[in-house]
Design a protein around this motif. Structure first.
Motif, PDB file in Angstrom:
ATOM      1  N   THR A   1     -24.096  37.216   4.729  1.00 44.38           N
ATOM      2  CA  THR A   1     -22.968  36.493   4.142  1.00 44.38           C
ATOM      3  C   THR A   1     -22.741  35.191   4.909  1.00 44.38           C
ATOM      4  OG1 THR A   1     -21.917  38.563   3.457  1.00 44.38           O
ATOM      5  CG2 THR A   1     -20.521  36.598   3.595  1.00 44.38           C
ATOM      6  N   PHE A   2     -22.696  34.086   4.180  1.00 45.16           N
ATOM      7  CA  PHE A   2     -22.459  32.768   4.766  1.00 45.16           C
ATOM      8  C   PHE A   2     -21.072  32.284   4.328  1.00 45.16           C
ATOM      9  CE2 PHE A   2     -26.973  33.262   4.860  1.00 45.16           C
ATOM     10  CZ  PHE A   2     -27.384  32.584   5.996  1.00 45.16           C
ATOM     11  N   ILE A   3     -20.263  31.925   5.298  1.00 39.65           N
ATOM     12  CA  ILE A   3     -18.914  31.399   5.012  1.00 39.65           C
ATOM     13  C   ILE A   3     -18.928  29.894   5.283  1.00 39.65           C
ATOM     14  CG2 ILE A   3     -16.484  31.489   5.667  1.00 39.65           C
ATOM     15  CD1 ILE A   3     -16.907  34.395   6.428  1.00 39.65           C
ATOM     16  N   THR A   4     -18.722  29.111   4.237  1.00 40.53           N
ATOM     17  CA  THR A   4     -18.725  27.647   4.354  1.00 40.53           C
ATOM     18  C   THR A   4     -17.283  27.153   4.376  1.00 40.53           C
ATOM     19  OG1 THR A   4     -20.815  27.560   3.146  1.00 40.53           O
ATOM     20  CG2 THR A   4     -19.565  25.501   3.369  1.00 40.53           C
ATOM     21  N   ILE A   5     -16.888  26.540   5.455  1.00 36.00           N
ATOM     22  CA  ILE A   5     -15.500  26.083   5.631  1.00 36.00           C
ATOM     23  C   ILE A   5     -15.341  24.692   5.007  1.00 36.00           C
ATOM     24  CG2 ILE A   5     -13.717  25.527   7.315  1.00 36.00           C
ATOM     25  CD1 ILE A   5     -15.076  27.463   9.234  1.00 36.00           C
ATOM     26  N   ASP A   6     -14.314  24.547   4.178  1.00 36.36           N
ATOM     27  CA  ASP A   6     -13.926  23.221   3.671  1.00 36.36           C
ATOM     28  C   ASP A   6     -13.071  22.566   4.753  1.00 36.36           C
ATOM     29  OD1 ASP A   6     -12.967  20.993   2.411  1.00 36.36           O
ATOM     30  OD2 ASP A   6     -12.362  22.026   0.571  1.00 36.36           O
ATOM     31  N   ARG A   7     -13.683  21.708   5.533  1.00 35.37           N
ATOM     32  CA  ARG A   7     -13.020  21.189   6.731  1.00 35.37           C
ATOM     33  C   ARG A   7     -11.799  20.313   6.380  1.00 35.37           C
ATOM     34  NH1 ARG A   7     -15.851  21.735  11.570  1.00 35.37           N
ATOM     35  NH2 ARG A   7     -17.873  22.769  11.315  1.00 35.37           N
ATOM     36  N   ASP A   8     -11.842  19.625   5.246  1.00 34.24           N
ATOM     37  CA  ASP A   8     -10.685  18.799   4.867  1.00 34.24           C
ATOM     38  C   ASP A   8      -9.473  19.670   4.566  1.00 34.24           C
ATOM     39  OD1 ASP A   8     -12.206  16.526   5.184  1.00 34.24           O
ATOM     40  OD2 ASP A   8     -12.804  16.449   3.065  1.00 34.24           O
ATOM     41  N   SER A   9      -9.716  20.760   3.788  1.00 29.75           N
ATOM     42  CA  SER A   9      -8.596  21.658   3.469  1.00 29.75           C
ATOM     43  C   SER A   9      -8.095  22.365   4.724  1.00 29.75           C
ATOM     44  CB  SER A   9      -9.027  22.702   2.432  1.00 29.75           C
ATOM     45  OG  SER A   9      -9.423  22.079   1.231  1.00 29.75           O
ATOM     46  N   ALA A  10      -9.029  22.759   5.576  1.00 35.00           N
ATOM     47  CA  ALA A  10      -8.627  23.443   6.797  1.00 35.00           C
ATOM     48  C   ALA A  10      -7.836  22.520   7.707  1.00 35.00           C
ATOM     49  CB  ALA A  10      -9.865  23.974   7.534  1.00 35.00           C
TER      50      ALA A  10
ATOM     51  N   ARG B   1      -5.822  20.138   6.858  1.00 41.23           N
ATOM     52  CA  ARG B   1      -4.442  19.971   6.382  1.00 41.23           C
ATOM     53  C   ARG B   1      -3.536  21.089   6.877  1.00 41.23           C
ATOM     54  NH1 ARG B   1      -7.082  18.423   1.488  1.00 41.23           N
ATOM     55  NH2 ARG B   1      -6.704  20.486   0.591  1.00 41.23           N
ATOM     56  N   PHE B   2      -4.138  22.263   7.095  1.00 45.38           N
ATOM     57  CA  PHE B   2      -3.340  23.388   7.604  1.00 45.38           C
ATOM     58  C   PHE B   2      -3.435  23.518   9.117  1.00 45.38           C
ATOM     59  CE2 PHE B   2      -4.309  24.725   3.222  1.00 45.38           C
ATOM     60  CZ  PHE B   2      -3.026  24.972   2.749  1.00 45.38           C
ATOM     61  N   GLY B   3      -4.185  22.639   9.746  1.00 41.01           N
ATOM     62  CA  GLY B   3      -4.350  22.717  11.194  1.00 41.01           C
ATOM     63  C   GLY B   3      -5.222  23.883  11.626  1.00 41.01           C
ATOM     64  N   ILE B   4      -6.147  24.296  10.774  1.00 41.50           N
ATOM     65  CA  ILE B   4      -7.041  25.426  11.070  1.00 41.50           C
ATOM     66  C   ILE B   4      -8.399  24.883  11.514  1.00 41.50           C
ATOM     67  CG2 ILE B   4      -8.238  27.438  10.118  1.00 41.50           C
ATOM     68  CD1 ILE B   4      -5.902  27.737   8.163  1.00 41.50           C
ATOM     69  N   THR B   5      -8.891  25.364  12.645  1.00 41.54           N
ATOM     70  CA  THR B   5     -10.185  24.942  13.173  1.00 41.54           C
ATOM     71  C   THR B   5     -11.228  26.039  12.927  1.00 41.54           C
ATOM     72  OG1 THR B   5      -9.768  25.921  15.336  1.00 41.54           O
ATOM     73  CG2 THR B   5      -9.022  23.641  14.991  1.00 41.54           C
ATOM     74  N   PRO B   6     -12.516  25.701  13.040  1.00 46.28           N
ATOM     75  CA  PRO B   6     -13.551  26.742  12.908  1.00 46.28           C
ATOM     76  C   PRO B   6     -13.387  27.869  13.925  1.00 46.28           C
ATOM     77  CG  PRO B   6     -14.537  24.584  12.677  1.00 46.28           C
ATOM     78  CD  PRO B   6     -13.116  24.351  13.058  1.00 46.28           C
ATOM     79  N   ALA B   7     -12.893  27.544  15.114  1.00 47.44           N
ATOM     80  CA  ALA B   7     -12.684  28.600  16.111  1.00 47.44           C
ATOM     81  C   ALA B   7     -11.656  29.611  15.630  1.00 47.44           C
ATOM     82  CB  ALA B   7     -12.247  27.978  17.428  1.00 47.44           C
ATOM     83  N   THR B   8     -10.635  29.123  14.889  1.00 44.50           N
ATOM     84  CA  THR B   8      -9.623  30.042  14.340  1.00 44.50           C
ATOM     85  C   THR B   8     -10.257  31.000  13.347  1.00 44.50           C
ATOM     86  OG1 THR B   8      -7.955  28.287  14.575  1.00 44.50           O
ATOM     87  CG2 THR B   8      -7.404  30.167  13.176  1.00 44.50           C
ATOM     88  N   VAL B   9     -11.148  30.485  12.501  1.00 43.35           N
ATOM     89  CA  VAL B   9     -11.839  31.341  11.523  1.00 43.35           C
ATOM     90  C   VAL B   9     -12.705  32.366  12.252  1.00 43.35           C
ATOM     91  CG1 VAL B   9     -13.453  31.369   9.593  1.00 43.35           C
ATOM     92  CG2 VAL B   9     -11.799  29.493   9.823  1.00 43.35           C
TER      93      VAL B   9
ATOM     94  N   SER C   1     -13.003  42.322   0.922  1.00 48.05           N
ATOM     95  CA  SER C   1     -12.081  42.422   2.050  1.00 48.05           C
ATOM     96  C   SER C   1     -11.854  41.070   2.714  1.00 48.05           C
ATOM     97  CB  SER C   1     -12.625  43.419   3.079  1.00 48.05           C
ATOM     98  OG  SER C   1     -13.878  42.982   3.572  1.00 48.05           O
ATOM     99  N   LEU C   2     -12.789  40.120   2.523  1.00 46.12           N
ATOM    100  CA  LEU C   2     -12.599  38.791   3.103  1.00 46.12           C
ATOM    101  C   LEU C   2     -11.381  38.087   2.502  1.00 46.12           C
ATOM    102  CD1 LEU C   2     -16.301  37.540   3.302  1.00 46.12           C
ATOM    103  CD2 LEU C   2     -14.861  38.349   5.168  1.00 46.12           C
ATOM    104  N   ASN C   3     -11.050  38.472   1.257  1.00 43.08           N
ATOM    105  CA  ASN C   3      -9.867  37.870   0.632  1.00 43.08           C
ATOM    106  C   ASN C   3      -8.569  38.346   1.292  1.00 43.08           C
ATOM    107  OD1 ASN C   3     -11.489  36.536  -1.260  1.00 43.08           O
ATOM    108  ND2 ASN C   3     -11.487  38.328  -2.635  1.00 43.08           N
TER     109      ASN C   3
ATOM    110  N   ALA D   1     -12.309  28.301   2.503  1.00 40.84           N
ATOM    111  CA  ALA D   1     -13.734  28.585   2.696  1.00 40.84           C
ATOM    112  C   ALA D   1     -14.295  29.260   1.453  1.00 40.84           C
ATOM    113  CB  ALA D   1     -13.956  29.465   3.921  1.00 40.84           C
ATOM    114  N   SER D   2     -15.578  29.085   1.249  1.00 37.78           N
ATOM    115  CA  SER D   2     -16.299  29.769   0.175  1.00 37.78           C
ATOM    116  C   SER D   2     -17.290  30.756   0.791  1.00 37.78           C
ATOM    117  CB  SER D   2     -17.048  28.764  -0.707  1.00 37.78           C
ATOM    118  OG  SER D   2     -17.970  28.008   0.065  1.00 37.78           O
TER     119      SER D   2
END
Length: 693
Positions: A365-374, A376-384, A423-425, A443-444
């Motif tokens: 499973t590959f999770i691709t983070i939409d960095r622009d949307s993240a 806006r919420f102040g979410i970093t890849p480390a948080t994910v 469960s990822l949802n 993320a997708s």
């Protein structure tokens, strides 16, 4: 073997003396084995069994010759002195030439050479000790224990047996006269024997080690590459239940999970214990085929089985007994050509249970983070990453201490939520505003195939194809079929292929088999040439070998065995056994020519009649020693069968042929030698007297 000696000599004292040489030689061999650090194992025990026949041969030859002088009226001491003096060189020739045959085994290379070095050393030491015993202890015991007995003192059975042997020798003499009168026909038979031996060697299927029935079956299980641990456990349990229902299965051990042997979650192992041989209906190989039909009904998992072997050179646990490896710098080529070759090999009638260890169809499973949307919420890849590790990792969040133990507290989501991507949802991430943001908002999630394991051989990615032999197929036929299949599918040159394990050792031994036999023959020719100081007499002695080869190869074909390493060793030992007949005949013929002034034909005729009894005795002793190897039914006895079959078959055929071909070839080479020396007009007697001087 003792009964054979008694049957021929018809004397308890004469039977006791050579019988003592067996334990003495074996005890001495045990001492040398201890000093060399050898153990009693399949190979050394096999050598000691064969050595029992060799050990008694020298003693038989010695005591028979002494008994001959004793029967002629000599005193025991005179008979022992004259008999041992006359036969001493013959025994030395027999011993040295027999040890010379083993020299190629001592210098065999690769793994097979290291395996059989103990076999050759044990056998050589036993033969050497037996020669010393025969030259020293046996004559001394003969002088002390043997007494001349007139015919009237013997029992009726002994007199009847004696007359029977006299009639047998007389019948042999009449047939030998006919053969000597028709020498051309006999030479043609000898040449035809040589040609037929070469043809049989080419025709007979080539193998490596015979498959043993040790009462254990090793199984490797394989499920779908995306299987979960609970699903794997359930399917493994279903397989185990099917296997345990078989009436010939005693018990089994089952293993799943990643460990030092199982490198992926979708593979497991089974060790199946069969009932003892006398309590089950068939062999381990037949039980495997029966279990394959039953376990094929269990869906979602496959079971690959092979019998556990006492003698193996494989360093890895594979799905089948033999391995064929594909190597390529590009893993994509392996993924493309590996399945094609597997499909083609499954069509080969020589192969069974063809399988590949390629694990390139797992799910990832590959999770691709939409960095622009993240952002806006102040979410970093480390948080994910932290949120995913909290849910599915092994994060320790606390430790509970008691008086005797401590317990780690592991954070994870509800195990029910771990079985699906849905469960990822349910995973929420903390935002900079203090709220919770669902992972799906930023993320997708994409599911793609991924390799569970990338195998390497050396520095290159590799795929190992495993296979078993079909019923009645030989390893040599399977190797040829694989190479043809590789050519049929048009495998590119960039994909390198080679055999591994037993199959690779077989290829190495296949190339060395003929060289090993030739090396044994050349070594023995050199040794005999040095002993006899002649280039002709060794050729006469070696002329007996094709008859042994044809007998061994025909026996292996009739027994349904291929020509493997054990069979080759049997043929090499036959070279040493069969040439004894020729050595004993030629030694006495040369003695009659040089000491008694006899013509070559009269000398060889007398030698054949005088040596007929010890030749028959030594052959029968070696034959009866080999019968337990041939007909043994103990656990793992399949390893020893080819050795017994080849020796028994070679002895029977060679005994019939060499008693007639050796004297004819001796006379042929004698005439040829005199013709080359330009002495065709010299009488046989005069020429031989000059040669003797």
């Amino acid at each position: 073997m003792v009964l054979v000696i008694f049957l021929f000599l018809r004397n308890l004292s004469a039977t006791l003396i050579p019988s003592l040489s067996v334990p003495l030689s074996l005890i001495g061999t045990f001492g040398v084995m201890y000093l060399a650090g050898y153990s009693l194992n399949n190979l050394t025990l096999m050598a000691l069994t064969i050595a029992t026949g060799f050990v008694v041969d020298d003693a038989i030859v010695m005591i028979e010759n002494i008994a001959r002088f004793l029967e002629a009226g000599e005193t025991p001491l005179e008979a022992a002195l004259k008999g041992s003096r006359q036969i001493g060189f013959t025994i030395i020739s027999l011993t040295v030439s027999l040890i010379a045959v083993l020299i190629p085994l001592l210098f065999m290379g690769d793994v097979v050479g290291r395996l059989f070095r103990e076999f050759a050393v044990t056998l050589a030491v036993t033969i050497l000790i037996s020669a010393v015993v025969s030259l020293t202890l046996v004559p001394m015991l003969c002088a002390q224990l043997l007494r001349h007995r007139v015919a009237s003192e013997e029992s009726a059975i002994n007199q009847w047996a004696g007359r029977g042997f006299d009639r047998l020798i007389a019948a042999y003499g009449r047939r030998l006269e006919w053969v000597l009168d028709h020498a051309g026909l006999t030479v043609a038979v000898a040449v035809a024997t040589l040609g037929l031996t070469a043809a049989l060697y080419v025709y007979i299927p080539k193998g490596f080690f015979p498959v043993q029935d040790t009462g254990l079956i090793q199984g490797v299980t394989e499920a779908g590459q995306s299987v979960s641990f609970p699903a794997m456990a359930e399917r493994q349990g279903a397989l185990a239940a099917v296997v345990l229902r078989d009436p010939d299965v005693e018990s089994l051990s089952s293993f799943i999970g990643v460990d030092g042997t199982n490198m992926t979650l979708n593979s497991g192992r089974m060790l199946i214990n069969l009932k003892s041989r006398d309590q089950r209906s068939t062999s381990a190989s037949d039980i495997i085929r029966r279990l394959q039909d039953e376990t094929a009904k269990v869906s979602g998992i496959s079971l690959y089985m092979q019998p556990v072997q006492d003698l193996t050179i494989d360093a890895t646990v594979s799905r089948a007994q033999y391995q064929f490896v594909l190597e390529d710098a590009d893993p994509e080529d392996l993924s493309r050509w590996g399945p094609k070759l597997v499909d083609r090999l499954k069509q080969c009638p020589e192969l069974e249970d063809v399988a590949s260890n390629a694990q390139d169809q797992g799910l990832s499973t590959f999770i691709t983070i939409d960095r622009d949307s993240a952002a806006r919420f102040g979410i970093t890849p480390a948080t994910v990453d932290n949120a995913l590790y909290d849910a599915f990792g092994q994060r320790i969040i606390s430790t509970i201490f008691t008086q005797t133990n401590q317990y780690r507290v592991i954070l994870e989501v509800d195990p029910k939520e771990q079985a699906s991507l849905q469960s990822l949802n349910s995973i929420y991430l903390p935002s900079s505003s203090g709220g919770q943001v669902p992972l799906s908002s930023i993320a997708s999630v994409v599911e793609r195939p991924m390799s569970l394991q990338v195998n390497h051989l050396g520095q290159f990615p590799s795929t190992t194809l495993s296979f078993n032999l079909a019923s009645g197929a030989a390893l040599g036929e399977a190797v040829t079929a694989i190479r043809e299949a590789e050519s049929d599918i048009g495998m590119p040159a960039s994909v390198m292929t080679l055999f591994q394990g037993a199959a690779m050792a077989f290829q190495a031994s296949l190339g060395n088999e003929l060289l090993l036999i030739l090396a044994a023959i050349v070594t023995m020719y050199i040794v005999l040439g040095v002993l006899y100081e002649s280039t002709i007499h060794p050729v006469t002695i070696l002329s007996t070998l094709p008859s042994a080869g044809i007998g061994a190869l025909l026996a292996l074909l009739m027994a349904g065995s291929d020509l493997g390493v054990i069979g080759i060793i049997g043929i090499i030992l036959l070279i040493g056994i069969v040439k004894k007949n020729a050595i004993m005949i030629i030694d006495f013929a040369l003695y009659a020519e040089r000491q008694e002034g006899k013509a070559p034909r009269a000398a060889i005729y007398q030698a054949c009649l005088l040596r007929f009894r010890p030749i028959l005795m030594t052959t029968m002793a070696a034959l009866f020693v080999s019968l337990p190897l041939m007909f043994g039914t103990g656990t793992g006895s399949e390893l020893r069968h080819p050795l017994g079959v080849s020796i028994v078959g070679g002895l029977i055929v060679s005994q019939i042929l060499t008693l007639f071909t050796t004297p004819v070839i001796y006379l042929m080479f004698d005439r040829l030698a005199r013709r080359v020396r330009g002495r065709g007009g010299v009488s046989e007697k005069t020429g031989l007297e000059e040669e003797g001087r």
